[in-house]
Design an enzyme around this catalytic site. Structure first.
Site, PDB file in Angstrom:
ATOM      1  N   ILE A 146      19.594 -42.600  57.141  1.00 45.70           N
ATOM      2  CA  ILE A 146      20.031 -41.883  58.354  1.00 45.70           C
ATOM      3  C   ILE A 146      18.881 -41.156  59.039  1.00 45.70           C
ATOM      4  O   ILE A 146      19.048 -40.579  60.093  1.00 45.70           O
ATOM      5  CB  ILE A 146      21.167 -40.875  58.058  1.00 45.70           C
ATOM      6  CG1 ILE A 146      20.789 -39.954  56.893  1.00 45.70           C
ATOM      7  CG2 ILE A 146      22.468 -41.586  57.802  1.00 45.70           C
ATOM      8  CD1 ILE A 146      21.787 -38.830  56.671  1.00 45.70           C
ATOM      9  N   LYS A 149      14.236 -40.700  59.054  1.00 42.47           N
ATOM     10  CA  LYS A 149      12.951 -40.993  58.410  1.00 42.47           C
ATOM     11  C   LYS A 149      11.982 -39.897  58.792  1.00 42.47           C
ATOM     12  O   LYS A 149      11.825 -39.559  59.963  1.00 42.47           O
ATOM     13  CB  LYS A 149      12.465 -42.361  58.920  1.00 42.47           C
ATOM     14  CG  LYS A 149      11.216 -42.874  58.263  1.00 42.47           C
ATOM     15  CD  LYS A 149      11.524 -43.777  57.061  1.00 42.47           C
ATOM     16  CE  LYS A 149      10.266 -44.265  56.391  1.00 42.47           C
ATOM     17  NZ  LYS A 149       9.657 -43.272  55.488  1.00 42.47           N
ATOM     18  N   GLY A 150      11.358 -39.308  57.801  1.00 41.95           N
ATOM     19  CA  GLY A 150      10.339 -38.305  58.070  1.00 41.95           C
ATOM     20  C   GLY A 150       8.968 -38.861  57.748  1.00 41.95           C
ATOM     21  O   GLY A 150       8.823 -40.048  57.453  1.00 41.95           O
ATOM     22  N   GLY A 151       7.973 -37.989  57.817  1.00 42.10           N
ATOM     23  CA  GLY A 151       6.609 -38.419  57.578  1.00 42.10           C
ATOM     24  C   GLY A 151       6.415 -39.010  56.201  1.00 42.10           C
ATOM     25  O   GLY A 151       5.752 -40.027  56.034  1.00 42.10           O
ATOM     26  N   SER A 152       6.990 -38.377  55.219  1.00 40.58           N
ATOM     27  CA  SER A 152       6.786 -38.870  53.866  1.00 40.58           C
ATOM     28  C   SER A 152       8.086 -38.915  53.096  1.00 40.58           C
ATOM     29  O   SER A 152       8.109 -38.827  51.883  1.00 40.58           O
ATOM     30  CB  SER A 152       5.792 -37.962  53.161  1.00 40.58           C
ATOM     31  OG  SER A 152       6.150 -36.620  53.409  1.00 40.58           O
ATOM     32  N   THR A 165      12.455 -40.334  53.273  1.00 45.43           N
ATOM     33  CA  THR A 165      13.532 -41.055  53.942  1.00 45.43           C
ATOM     34  C   THR A 165      14.821 -40.319  53.616  1.00 45.43           C
ATOM     35  O   THR A 165      15.017 -39.863  52.493  1.00 45.43           O
ATOM     36  CB  THR A 165      13.616 -42.493  53.406  1.00 45.43           C
ATOM     37  OG1 THR A 165      12.313 -43.061  53.465  1.00 45.43           O
ATOM     38  CG2 THR A 165      14.564 -43.340  54.226  1.00 45.43           C
ATOM     39  N   VAL A 166      15.657 -40.176  54.627  1.00 43.58           N
ATOM     40  CA  VAL A 166      16.921 -39.474  54.415  1.00 43.58           C
ATOM     41  C   VAL A 166      18.059 -40.487  54.342  1.00 43.58           C
ATOM     42  O   VAL A 166      18.205 -41.333  55.228  1.00 43.58           O
ATOM     43  CB  VAL A 166      17.180 -38.432  55.535  1.00 43.58           C
ATOM     44  CG1 VAL A 166      18.444 -37.633  55.249  1.00 43.58           C
ATOM     45  CG2 VAL A 166      15.995 -37.489  55.687  1.00 43.58           C
ATOM     46  N   LYS A 174      17.314 -36.422  50.867  1.00 44.78           N
ATOM     47  CA  LYS A 174      15.957 -36.592  51.401  1.00 44.78           C
ATOM     48  C   LYS A 174      15.072 -37.010  50.236  1.00 44.78           C
ATOM     49  O   LYS A 174      14.709 -36.191  49.383  1.00 44.78           O
ATOM     50  CB  LYS A 174      15.493 -35.260  51.997  1.00 44.78           C
ATOM     51  CG  LYS A 174      14.183 -35.316  52.731  1.00 44.78           C
ATOM     52  CD  LYS A 174      14.066 -34.026  53.518  1.00 44.78           C
ATOM     53  CE  LYS A 174      12.730 -33.783  54.114  1.00 44.78           C
ATOM     54  NZ  LYS A 174      12.712 -32.564  54.923  1.00 44.78           N
ATOM     55  N   ASP A 176       8.910 -24.797  62.714  1.00 44.00           N
ATOM     56  CA  ASP A 176       8.971 -26.177  63.206  1.00 44.00           C
ATOM     57  C   ASP A 176      10.278 -26.414  63.963  1.00 44.00           C
ATOM     58  O   ASP A 176      10.991 -27.384  63.713  1.00 44.00           O
ATOM     59  CB  ASP A 176       8.857 -27.128  62.001  1.00 44.00           C
ATOM     60  CG  ASP A 176       8.485 -28.557  62.415  1.00 44.00           C
ATOM     61  OD1 ASP A 176       8.094 -28.746  63.582  1.00 44.00           O
ATOM     62  OD2 ASP A 176       8.590 -29.460  61.579  1.00 44.00           O
TER      63      ASP A 176
HETATM   64  N1  LIG Z   1      21.637 -33.136  56.187  1.00 42.49           N
HETATM   65  C1  LIG Z   1      21.470 -34.140  57.046  1.00 42.49           C
HETATM   66  N2  LIG Z   1      22.529 -34.763  57.571  1.00 42.49           N
HETATM   67  C2  LIG Z   1      22.374 -35.770  58.444  1.00 42.49           C
HETATM   68  N3  LIG Z   1      21.186 -36.241  58.858  1.00 42.49           N
HETATM   69  C3  LIG Z   1      20.095 -35.671  58.367  1.00 42.49           C
HETATM   70  C4  LIG Z   1      20.168 -34.596  57.428  1.00 42.49           C
HETATM   71  N4  LIG Z   1      18.920 -34.218  57.122  1.00 42.49           N
HETATM   72  C5  LIG Z   1      18.098 -35.007  57.831  1.00 42.49           C
HETATM   73  N5  LIG Z   1      18.786 -35.888  58.579  1.00 42.49           N
HETATM   74  C6  LIG Z   1      18.227 -36.896  59.491  1.00 42.49           C
HETATM   75  O1  LIG Z   1      16.959 -37.278  59.003  1.00 42.49           O
HETATM   76  C7  LIG Z   1      15.947 -36.962  59.954  1.00 42.49           C
HETATM   77  C8  LIG Z   1      14.677 -36.548  59.251  1.00 42.49           C
HETATM   78  O2  LIG Z   1      14.956 -35.441  58.432  1.00 42.49           O
HETATM   79  P1  LIG Z   1      13.885 -34.287  58.190  1.00 42.49           P
HETATM   80  O3  LIG Z   1      13.429 -33.801  59.526  1.00 42.49           O
HETATM   81  O4  LIG Z   1      14.435 -33.281  57.280  1.00 42.49           O
HETATM   82  O5  LIG Z   1      12.766 -35.100  57.466  1.00 42.49           O
HETATM   83  P2  LIG Z   1      11.242 -34.801  57.555  1.00 42.49           P
HETATM   84  O6  LIG Z   1      10.547 -35.652  56.551  1.00 42.49           O
HETATM   85  O7  LIG Z   1      11.073 -33.335  57.391  1.00 42.49           O
HETATM   86  O8  LIG Z   1      11.003 -35.289  59.053  1.00 42.49           O
HETATM   87  P3  LIG Z   1       9.898 -34.861  60.120  1.00 42.49           P
HETATM   88  O9  LIG Z   1       8.657 -35.489  59.630  1.00 42.49           O
HETATM   89  O10 LIG Z   1      10.366 -35.450  61.425  1.00 42.49           O
HETATM   90  O11 LIG Z   1       9.900 -33.358  60.175  1.00 42.49           O
HETATM   91  C9  LIG Z   1      16.550 -35.872  60.824  1.00 42.49           C
HETATM   92  O12 LIG Z   1      15.967 -35.842  62.113  1.00 42.49           O
HETATM   93  C10 LIG Z   1      18.019 -36.273  60.867  1.00 42.49           C
HETATM   94  O13 LIG Z   1      18.228 -37.274  61.842  1.00 42.49           O
END
Ligand SMILES: Nc1ncnc2c1ncn2[C@@H]1O[C@H](COP(=O)(O)OP(=O)(O)OP(=O)(O)O)[C@@H](O)[C@H]1O
Length: 675
Positions: free
Chosen positions: A86, A88-91, A93-94, A108, A213
């Site tokens: 659902i 994807k972040g830098g390092s 996957t959610v 995550k 952030d």
């Molecule tokens: N609890 C949640 N419920 C639903 N979707 C979520 C949840 N947590 C994260 N996501 C989805 O996953 C995406 C990435 O999550 P998150 O920002 O926490 O990851 P990250 O690795 O910190 O990303 P970034 O590098 O963009 O900061 C979010 O933008 C959102 O779309």
């Protein structure tokens, strides 16, 4: 003659025995010492080697969160099936997961290749968010820690992120859920929820927590579209004389667990701070003039700028039902009354070399990149471009935006476009009767005109650089930009045939660097449709690794300085977020690919908003898709509030308590404030 036998001398025997004993003792003591030294050295080596990849982390100590086994999470996500991705972040996957009791969770999962930075953020989120409970924050339910497997388990937010709602999602299946679902009422509530979340962090937590952030992708929406803040990877816990965050958590959490400091105490389940009442009584206009003696001033930020994190002892330990985090400052935070802290803003050579690393991530050839180095002073000055209100700044903003677009994989690069132009001219000369071709032609001309305009801007920038050079100054920012732009263009060209990266589906962001983006048919890549902004590009080069929010949302004083976070940096980001929510636009747009009628000034949302405010026409900013279906009073309140939040001077930005009051209608905005 009989020989005379002397009886053995008992003293001599004793002496020999003693000597042997003594020697044996010396040898064994030496052996023990040698072994101890060897053992110590081995441990030292072991910890150094292992520290390079992972950081000691004692998950048992701080929190009472549910510990999930990797197997459980695997089952919940159908073996981490891609269908359940659902986000994807830098390092990381959610994934969306379903527990045995039928409840949904968001997992995550950190990528297998753990690096210390990722681990730091993991720990940061674990420790900070895990200790907080608020209806305005996404709840951290648990975690998983198995060998190098790391995962955080959150409550599932069915409507995902505000980013996806405002701008759609590349993974969206086109079910109609999109920005249109965000009516004005919902938008307003989202703004209010984010304000309340920040109020909780800044005022109701003691010591305050700075999110660091704030941006739409970190604002998640529940079933009722109520917003909650997520992603505490870059957050900081602020103390009176410093701040505590990821770096510290991660560096010595394990080692220093016995080393209790006393100066800060952080309670996870916090009761409202008594000082909140006091702050609430402060007149808004007075609050805008907040002095540096205020508890909420940015004085701390300056100190933090000079703070050497290594000088802090830190510990997190578990109370009965709450997280107690203790920190102790062991060295002076003296900034010496000079401007030395400002140096923290200035990107080091390392920062510049990071852009090359980013390009390397594109599998590019960086062999020829080792020429120019930034002029620190000039850089510091140029950092303010984005904040100046002058016409010049506007063009500069756009130039930076344009630079960003030029390295965007989806954008044809400058030279290529130039090459395309004669082709268009050829078309002009050929027997074109087809209407489609005529359109193409006029589009080409428009595009060409814009390019010319941009080239003129560039020339202007270069001339400026030249004149500053002549007057004894070193190279200025824009030439460096051009330099790096050229590099990146070259990198892109050289890398075009690489199979392992799909340029047309890549995107760049602060935290992620370049990464693959899911391919979607009929989704023409553009800067408007993607996340790339000049901010992203700029930030990737000007900032340290831990400062990775999208630059467009980052306060100017943040300026690439690691750890330079105060409540006011959150307020700035919140101001930009308000504008984005109200306008339904990204903070920086790509002019060439947007409407040809879009003026240069409009490319930068913040600058444009300031201009509209000057001309008294702020409602022009409101998302056109809302048509007239919005509350004008609320909209202008939001925009004016945003304007006060994005003021250049952090001290002039309002406190979060006041912003909530203003949004609730309990307080008036000051009649006028400088834009
Ligand atoms: N609890 C949640 N419920 C639903 N979707 C979520 C949840 N947590 C994260 N996501 C989805 O996953 C995406 C990435 O999550 P998150 O920002 O926490 O990851 P990250 O690795 O910190 O990303 P970034 O590098 O963009 O900061 C979010 O933008 C959102 O779309």
């Amino acid at each position: 003659m009989t020989s005379r036998v002397f009886p053995p001398n008992p003293d001599h025997n004793l002496f020999t025995k003693c000597r042997a004993l003594f020697l044996a003792l010396i040898v064994s003591v030496s052996l023990v010492i040698c072994c101890s030294i060897l053992y110590f050295l081995y441990h030292l080596w072991f910890s150094v080697v292992h520290r390079a990849t992972t950081i000691p982390f004692d998950a048992n100590s701080p929190l009472k969160l549910q510990r999930f086994s990797y197997k459980e999470l695997k089952q919940a996500t159908n073996g981490f099936h891609t269908e359940n991705v659902i986000g994807k972040g830098g390092s990381s996957t959610v994934f969306k997961g379903k527990l045995k009791d039928g409840s949904f969770i968001a997992i995550k999962r950190l990528d297998d290749a753990l690096c210390s930075q990722t681990e730091q953020e993991f720990q940061n989120e674990f420790l900070i968010l895990g200790g907080l409970t608020s209806p305005f924050l996404v709840t951290l339910l648990g975690y998983c820690l198995e060998k190098n497997k790391r995962a955080l388990v959150f409550e599932y937010m069915p409507k995902r992120s505000l980013q996806e709602f405002l701008f759609g999602n590349e993974n969206d299946d086109g079910d109609g859920d999109g920005c249109l679902s965000l009516s004005w009422e919902r938008r307003f509530l989202v703004i209010l929820d984010v304000a309340r979340a920040l109020k909780f962090l800044h005022l109701e937590c003691d010591p305050p927590v700075i999110h660091g952030d704030i941006k739409p992708s970190n604002v998640l929406l529940d079933e009722e579209y109520r917003a909650k803040i997520a992603d505490f990877g870059l957050s900081r816990i602020k103390g009176d004389e410093g701040e505590f965050g990821g770096n510290m958590f991660s560096q010595d959490l394990g080692d220093k667990s016995q080393d209790l400091g006393t100066s800060q105490e952080f309670s996870g389940n916090l009761t409202p701070d008594s000082s909140v009442e006091h702050i609430n009584e402060v007149d808004f206009s007075l609050a805008l003039q907040a002095s540096s003696s205020s508890k909420y001033s940015c004085r701390v930020g300056l100190n933090v700028g000079a703070l050497n994190l290594n000088s802090l002892n830190y510990n997190a330990c578990l109370g009965e039902n709450e997280l107690i985090v203790k920190g102790k400052e062991t060295s002076s935070l003296d900034i010496g009354g000079d401007d030395s802290w400002k140096n923290k803003f200035v990107p080091s050579d390392d920062d510049f070399s990071r852009i090359i690393d980013h390009c390397k991530e594109l599998n590019v050839n960086a062999s020829s990149v080792d020429e120019e180095k930034p002029n620190e002073k000039q850089w510091e000055k140029d950092w303010w471009w984005k904040q100046e209100e002058s016409e010049e700044s506007c063009s500069k903003d756009y130039v930076m935006e344009w630079i960003g677009s030029q390295i965007h994989p989806s954008k044809t690069d400058w030279d290529d476009e130039e090459k395309n132009i004669p082709e268009e001219t050829e078309l002009e000369n050929s027997t074109l009767t087809d209407k489609q071709d005529e359109n193409k032609e006029s589009e080409g001309k428009k595009c060409h005109e814009k390019q010319k305009k941009m080239q003129e801007l560039w020339k202007e920038e270069e001339n400026l650089a030249e004149s500053s050079k002549k007057s004894g100054n070193q190279k200025s920012l824009h030439t460096r930009w051009k330099f790096y732009l050229c590099r990146c263009k070259n990198f892109q060209r050289e890398d075009q045939n690489q199979n392992d990266f799909d340029h047309h589906n890549g995107e760049f962001s602060f935290r992620r660097g370049w990464r693959k983006k899911k391919k979607k048919e009929n989704n023409s890549p553009s800067i408007i449709g993607g996340e790339m902004t000049s901010g992203d590009f700029l930030s990737s080069t000007t900032t340290t690794r831990s400062m990775r929010g999208t630059l467009s949302y980052a306060a100017p004083e943040h300026g690439g300085c690691e750890g330079f976070l105060t409540e006011k940096t959150d307020i700035y980001s919140f101001g930009v977020l308000i504008l984005v929510v109200v306008s339904g636009r990204r903070p920086l747009l790509h002019i060439l690919e947007s409407s040809p009628l879009l003026k240069l000034e409009k490319a930068n949302l913040v600058s444009w908003c300031r201009q509209l405010a000057k001309s008294g026409n702020i409602l022009e900013l409101v998302d056109e898709r809302l048509r007239e279906d919005y509350n004008k009073e609320q909209a202008s309140l939001c925009i004016n509030l945003a304007l006060s939040c994005i003021q250049k001077n952090p001290e002039l930005r309002p406190h979060i308590g006041d912003t909530v009051k203003v949004l609730n209608g309990d307080m008036d905005l000051p009649a006028a404030f400088p834009f």
